[in-house]
Write an enzyme that holds these catalytic residues in place. Sequence first.
Site, PDB file in Angstrom:
ATOM      1  N   CYS A 133       1.038  -1.138   0.034  1.00 56.98           N
ATOM      2  CA  CYS A 133       0.063   0.052   0.081  1.00 56.98           C
ATOM      3  C   CYS A 133       1.084   1.277   0.023  1.00 56.98           C
ATOM      4  O   CYS A 133       0.450   2.391  -0.554  1.00 56.98           O
ATOM      5  CB  CYS A 133      -0.821   0.054   1.319  1.00 56.98           C
ATOM      6  SG  CYS A 133      -2.056  -1.090   1.207  1.00 56.98           S
ATOM      7  N   ARG A 157      -6.075  -3.830   8.208  1.00 57.28           N
ATOM      8  CA  ARG A 157      -6.329  -5.477   8.153  1.00 57.28           C
ATOM      9  C   ARG A 157      -6.184  -6.155   9.581  1.00 57.28           C
ATOM     10  O   ARG A 157      -6.673  -7.209   9.879  1.00 57.28           O
ATOM     11  CB  ARG A 157      -5.129  -5.794   7.292  1.00 57.28           C
ATOM     12  CG  ARG A 157      -4.869  -5.650   5.944  1.00 57.28           C
ATOM     13  CD  ARG A 157      -4.133  -6.304   5.127  1.00 57.28           C
ATOM     14  NE  ARG A 157      -2.785  -5.713   5.611  1.00 57.28           N
ATOM     15  CZ  ARG A 157      -1.660  -6.309   5.423  1.00 57.28           C
ATOM     16  NH1 ARG A 157      -1.725  -7.275   4.323  1.00 57.28           N
ATOM     17  NH2 ARG A 157      -0.516  -5.776   5.591  1.00 57.28           N
TER      18      ARG A 157
END
Length: 242
Positions: A133, A157
């Site tokens: 990311c 997450r």
Amino acid sequence: MMNIRWVKACLTVMLFAAMNTAFAATASHEAIESSLRKVLPDMKTDQIRPSPIEGVSEVQVGPRLFYVTNDGRYLLQGSLIDLQTRQDISEDRRKTFRLEAVNAIGEQNMIIFPAKNPRHTVTVFTDVDCTYCRKLHREINRYNDLGITVRYLLYPRSGVNTPSYYKAVTVWCSGNRQEALTRAKTGEDLKRIDCPNPVADLMDLGQEVGLQGTPAIILDDGEMVPGYVPPEKLAKALDESR
């Protein structure tokens, strides 16, 4: 006179056929709903419709698809593929559902990096602490230069009430979310702040659309691409999908 009687007779037959079809559909829907409630009492179906396979219905639950026999006994998971055309029928349907789900969240719940001359818009589930990311975000200017507007959905997450979650909330609650996201993704330790935020809802959305990791890129046609994609490769894929 005979013609009028014949037309009336035909209309009567057509009406009964339509009524029988509707009755059969209602009966199969009830059987499917009843069976699903027994094993998944909290599941709410959004739509039940005929599938291309006789005797099997397509069941939509949010952006997810199942296939259930009309007697409600068997449930099939996975993609339905037409071997003649090699078309993934399920994925075509999922694309539509993903776009609907993302658009329902609305841009007011996203952090957007707009292209000056937009040609495509992608929506990216992102985790502040995710390595790839961060790699994607380091190239955000290049995506924008290629005409790709990037809409971020915050998706820690590790789950709620974890360090990554608090970082996501802090980014959202900052006065300049773009700047805060960029700083956080470079590893800067931002002072924790809190405010009403959509992070938990965005995490639920990720689960609904079948997210398995970050980054996850939803293209402007609804296709979901897992993982990092270089700017030039992404631009090419978007151009080819038109």
